[in-house]
Design a protein around this motif. Structure first.
Motif, PDB file in Angstrom:
ATOM      1  N   ALA A 443      50.304 -61.701 -49.211  1.00 25.15           N
ATOM      2  CA  ALA A 443      49.225 -60.786 -49.589  1.00 25.15           C
ATOM      3  C   ALA A 443      48.055 -61.548 -50.219  1.00 25.15           C
ATOM      4  O   ALA A 443      46.882 -61.218 -49.973  1.00 25.15           O
ATOM      5  CB  ALA A 443      49.756 -59.736 -50.556  1.00 25.15           C
ATOM      6  N   MET A 444      48.348 -62.569 -51.012  1.00 20.10           N
ATOM      7  CA  MET A 444      47.283 -63.385 -51.599  1.00 20.10           C
ATOM      8  C   MET A 444      46.486 -64.096 -50.498  1.00 20.10           C
ATOM      9  O   MET A 444      45.247 -64.142 -50.543  1.00 20.10           O
ATOM     10  CB  MET A 444      47.876 -64.407 -52.569  1.00 20.10           C
ATOM     11  CG  MET A 444      48.436 -63.805 -53.840  1.00 20.10           C
ATOM     12  SD  MET A 444      49.287 -65.027 -54.885  1.00 20.10           S
ATOM     13  CE  MET A 444      47.916 -66.053 -55.431  1.00 20.10           C
ATOM     14  N   SER A 445      47.183 -64.645 -49.505  1.00 24.90           N
ATOM     15  CA  SER A 445      46.478 -65.344 -48.427  1.00 24.90           C
ATOM     16  C   SER A 445      45.590 -64.386 -47.644  1.00 24.90           C
ATOM     17  O   SER A 445      44.455 -64.734 -47.286  1.00 24.90           O
ATOM     18  CB  SER A 445      47.481 -66.050 -47.507  1.00 24.90           C
ATOM     19  OG  SER A 445      48.252 -65.112 -46.774  1.00 24.90           O
ATOM     20  N   LEU A 446      46.069 -63.186 -47.372  1.00 24.28           N
ATOM     21  CA  LEU A 446      45.254 -62.209 -46.642  1.00 24.28           C
ATOM     22  C   LEU A 446      44.028 -61.783 -47.449  1.00 24.28           C
ATOM     23  O   LEU A 446      42.947 -61.558 -46.886  1.00 24.28           O
ATOM     24  CB  LEU A 446      46.095 -60.997 -46.268  1.00 24.28           C
ATOM     25  CG  LEU A 446      47.218 -61.228 -45.257  1.00 24.28           C
ATOM     26  CD1 LEU A 446      47.985 -59.945 -45.003  1.00 24.28           C
ATOM     27  CD2 LEU A 446      46.681 -61.787 -43.946  1.00 24.28           C
ATOM     28  N   ALA A 447      44.182 -61.699 -48.761  1.00 24.41           N
ATOM     29  CA  ALA A 447      43.028 -61.373 -49.604  1.00 24.41           C
ATOM     30  C   ALA A 447      41.997 -62.495 -49.564  1.00 24.41           C
ATOM     31  O   ALA A 447      40.779 -62.236 -49.551  1.00 24.41           O
ATOM     32  CB  ALA A 447      43.488 -61.112 -51.035  1.00 24.41           C
ATOM     33  N   ALA A 448      42.460 -63.750 -49.535  1.00 22.18           N
ATOM     34  CA  ALA A 448      41.533 -64.883 -49.434  1.00 22.18           C
ATOM     35  C   ALA A 448      40.818 -64.874 -48.081  1.00 22.18           C
ATOM     36  O   ALA A 448      39.614 -65.129 -48.000  1.00 22.18           O
ATOM     37  CB  ALA A 448      42.289 -66.193 -49.631  1.00 22.18           C
ATOM     38  N   TYR A 449      41.551 -64.597 -47.008  1.00 23.55           N
ATOM     39  CA  TYR A 449      40.925 -64.486 -45.685  1.00 23.55           C
ATOM     40  C   TYR A 449      39.850 -63.390 -45.684  1.00 23.55           C
ATOM     41  O   TYR A 449      38.768 -63.561 -45.104  1.00 23.55           O
ATOM     42  CB  TYR A 449      41.957 -64.125 -44.616  1.00 23.55           C
ATOM     43  CG  TYR A 449      43.060 -65.100 -44.354  1.00 23.55           C
ATOM     44  CD1 TYR A 449      42.991 -66.432 -44.766  1.00 23.55           C
ATOM     45  CD2 TYR A 449      44.213 -64.694 -43.674  1.00 23.55           C
ATOM     46  CE1 TYR A 449      44.026 -67.319 -44.499  1.00 23.55           C
ATOM     47  CE2 TYR A 449      45.243 -65.569 -43.402  1.00 23.55           C
ATOM     48  CZ  TYR A 449      45.160 -66.873 -43.816  1.00 23.55           C
ATOM     49  OH  TYR A 449      46.179 -67.725 -43.550  1.00 23.55           O
ATOM     50  N   ALA A 450      40.173 -62.250 -46.283  1.00 18.57           N
ATOM     51  CA  ALA A 450      39.229 -61.121 -46.292  1.00 18.57           C
ATOM     52  C   ALA A 450      37.923 -61.529 -46.947  1.00 18.57           C
ATOM     53  O   ALA A 450      36.831 -61.238 -46.430  1.00 18.57           O
ATOM     54  CB  ALA A 450      39.860 -59.934 -47.019  1.00 18.57           C
ATOM     55  N   TRP A 451      38.005 -62.200 -48.082  1.00 21.42           N
ATOM     56  CA  TRP A 451      36.787 -62.654 -48.753  1.00 21.42           C
ATOM     57  C   TRP A 451      36.028 -63.652 -47.874  1.00 21.42           C
ATOM     58  O   TRP A 451      34.809 -63.596 -47.746  1.00 21.42           O
ATOM     59  CB  TRP A 451      37.142 -63.292 -50.093  1.00 21.42           C
ATOM     60  CG  TRP A 451      35.958 -63.958 -50.744  1.00 21.42           C
ATOM     61  CD1 TRP A 451      34.916 -63.363 -51.372  1.00 21.42           C
ATOM     62  CD2 TRP A 451      35.702 -65.368 -50.770  1.00 21.42           C
ATOM     63  NE1 TRP A 451      34.018 -64.301 -51.804  1.00 21.42           N
ATOM     64  CE2 TRP A 451      34.478 -65.538 -51.456  1.00 21.42           C
ATOM     65  CE3 TRP A 451      36.383 -66.483 -50.313  1.00 21.42           C
ATOM     66  CZ2 TRP A 451      33.929 -66.806 -51.673  1.00 21.42           C
ATOM     67  CZ3 TRP A 451      35.841 -67.741 -50.521  1.00 21.42           C
ATOM     68  CH2 TRP A 451      34.625 -67.894 -51.193  1.00 21.42           C
ATOM     69  N   LEU A 452      36.776 -64.567 -47.237  1.00 23.46           N
ATOM     70  CA  LEU A 452      36.149 -65.583 -46.398  1.00 23.46           C
ATOM     71  C   LEU A 452      35.408 -64.952 -45.219  1.00 23.46           C
ATOM     72  O   LEU A 452      34.352 -65.442 -44.798  1.00 23.46           O
ATOM     73  CB  LEU A 452      37.216 -66.553 -45.895  1.00 23.46           C
ATOM     74  CG  LEU A 452      36.758 -67.792 -45.136  1.00 23.46           C
ATOM     75  CD1 LEU A 452      35.888 -68.672 -46.030  1.00 23.46           C
ATOM     76  CD2 LEU A 452      37.952 -68.577 -44.637  1.00 23.46           C
TER      77      LEU A 452
END
Length: 465
Positions: A443-452
């Motif tokens: 979930a943390m990685s997907l949140a980072a992708y979303a911001w990117l």
């Protein structure tokens, strides 16, 4: 003649229309335009929406800041669940050089992260060299590719693979997340995708010192350009974040540790009646500091008749023979060097240990520390690995690298009662359950992708300093 001329005119008109839709350096993909080079959808393309007649019309962008913020938050929440705000799954490709069971920790942690992302709704492909696809990887498209140039002694080590390069270029991914450095799978591109690079400890000073000449050449030829092209880096610890900055890379860094699967509680035979065991499990390589471990054990072994040291892992570069020679010089009687074990046999060996020791000079994360704690085994780790929490959570020791420090800590750990060590292991297991689940890391990685990708606010674990 007029009929032929009319047909040519229609074809020419369609070509002109296509060029207009691909204007500003873009490339037509399913009626949308994706900007070449940086992989970002342009503001013009975001303003285009499909019409029932198959064409496009311009949508007036919303200028109200509150509405814009609300829409970004909504899109970010959707992408953190593995999908775009338009409900299409987020498309992710993970790449690495090898998924061989004898490879290092990423052979376990990368598939585990990818499976966690797939469970959250993303479309995930995993691309690696060699072997056969593992169809047991639930919700994950496991792709294996042939390594080319295998008959060339030097070039074969680069992992050149035309099949992987072609597959990535054809994939239409939103995110390309590559793991590791210094081989061709770590520099292949996926046009239109944002590039996330995870060095996996390979930018640490101690790691850079090995085969430094070859790495400088590859850096100049290919790796340097890939590092500069990265949109974001993925570090598994604060120490690895420091390594990235020390190397001169200024892009955003998402600090997301590896997760660990905590198995069900089960009774494990430990104690004097079975012989007490100190375990070191991992690659048998100079960076692991196993020579230091043997020197430390030489100071402890005479006073620990019920204890034995077991070193388990794949031999790299003949280092196991060097350790065996050192063992003979030191006159050690209760040291065993074993070949690697995998699967259930590996899990059983880790669970049966009374104490786990990591003597590495450099580690970006050290999965074996997390795995040992997950099965209730206390850990001694040198400060070459990022585990200060061992002492904060009272489940182990985090010490300076060197035979003196390691010998003192081994003697202290051995002097504890079985119950005291079990209590430390229980606290470590609770820590892993609380903070290191794979679903949380996914979930943390997907949140980072979303911001990117421009959706949602920057998570606090994404560093831009």
């Amino acid at each position: 003649m007029r009929r032929g001329w009319s047909r040519r005119s229609k074809r020419r008109g369609r070509r002109v229309q296509g060029r207009r839709r691909r204007s500003a350096g873009g490339q037509a993909v399913d009626g949308a335009s994706v900007r070449k080079g940086d992989g970002r959808t342009s503001a013009v393309d975001q303003a285009l929406v499909p019409m029932s007649g198959g064409g496009c019309r311009r949508k007036v962008p919303e200028r109200n800041p509150r509405v814009q913020q609300k829409r970004r938050a909504s899109a970010g929440a959707a992408m953190a669940q593995g999908r775009h705000s338009n409900m299409n799954p987020l498309r992710i490709a993970h790449t690495m050089a090898s998924l061989d069971s004898q490879a290092s920790g990423p052979a376990y942690s990368v598939p585990a992260l990818a499976k966690g992302q797939a469970r959250l709704g993303a479309f995930v492909e995993l691309h690696a060299l060699g072997g056969s696809p593992n169809h047991a990887m639930e919700g994950l498209d496991d792709r294996r590719h042939r390594s080319d140039l295998v008959c060339w002694p030097v070039l074969s080590t680069l992992g050149v693979s035309r099949g992987m390069r072609v597959a990535l270029r054809a994939g239409r991914f939103d995110i390309l997340h590559t793991h590791g450095l210094w081989r061709m799978p770590n520099v292949y591109a996926a046009p239109g995708a944002r590039l996330v690079m995870a060095p996996r400890g390979m930018l640490a000073p101690a790691a850079l010192a090995f085969s430094a000449g070859r790495k400088r050449i590859f850096l100049a030829l290919a790796q340097g350009a890939a590092l500069r092209a990265a949109d974001m880096f993925h570090a598994t610890s604060e120490g690895e974040y420091d390594d990235i900055r020390r190397f001169g890379l200024r892009q955003p860094v998402a600090v997301i540790p590896n997760g660990v699967a905590v198995p069900p509680t089960q009774a494990v035979a430990r104690g004097a009646e079975h012989g007490r065991t100190i375990l070191s499990l991992g690659r048998i390589h100079p960076v692991k500091g196993l020579d230091t471990l043997l020197e430390a054990w030489a100071r402890v072994e005479p006073d620990a008749p019920d204890w034995a040291l077991h070193i388990v892992g794949p031999d790299e570069g003949g280092h196991a023979s060097e350790l065996a020679a050192l063992q003979r010089r030191l006159g050690l009687q209760r040291v065993r060097i074993h070949p690697p074990v995998h699967g259930a046999a590996r899990d059983a060996r880790m669970a049966a240990a009374d104490l786990f020791v990591l003597s590495s000079r450099s580690e970006n994360f050290a999965m074996t520390v997390a795995e040992s704690l997950a099965v209730g085994v206390p850990v001694i780790s040198t400060k070459g690995a990022p585990w200060p929490g061992l002492e904060a959570n009272r489940c182990g020791w985090w010490i300076d690298h060197g035979p003196e420090s390691l010998a003192r800590t081994l003697a202290l750990a051995i002097s504890l009662s079985d119950d005291e060590r079990r209590a430390m292991g229980s606290r470590g297991r609770a820590w892993m359950e609380r903070e290191f689940s794979w679903d949380r890391m996914a979930a943390m990685s997907l949140a980072a992708y979303a911001w990117l990708l421009g959706h949602g606010d920057r998570p606090d674990f994404v560093r831009v300093d």
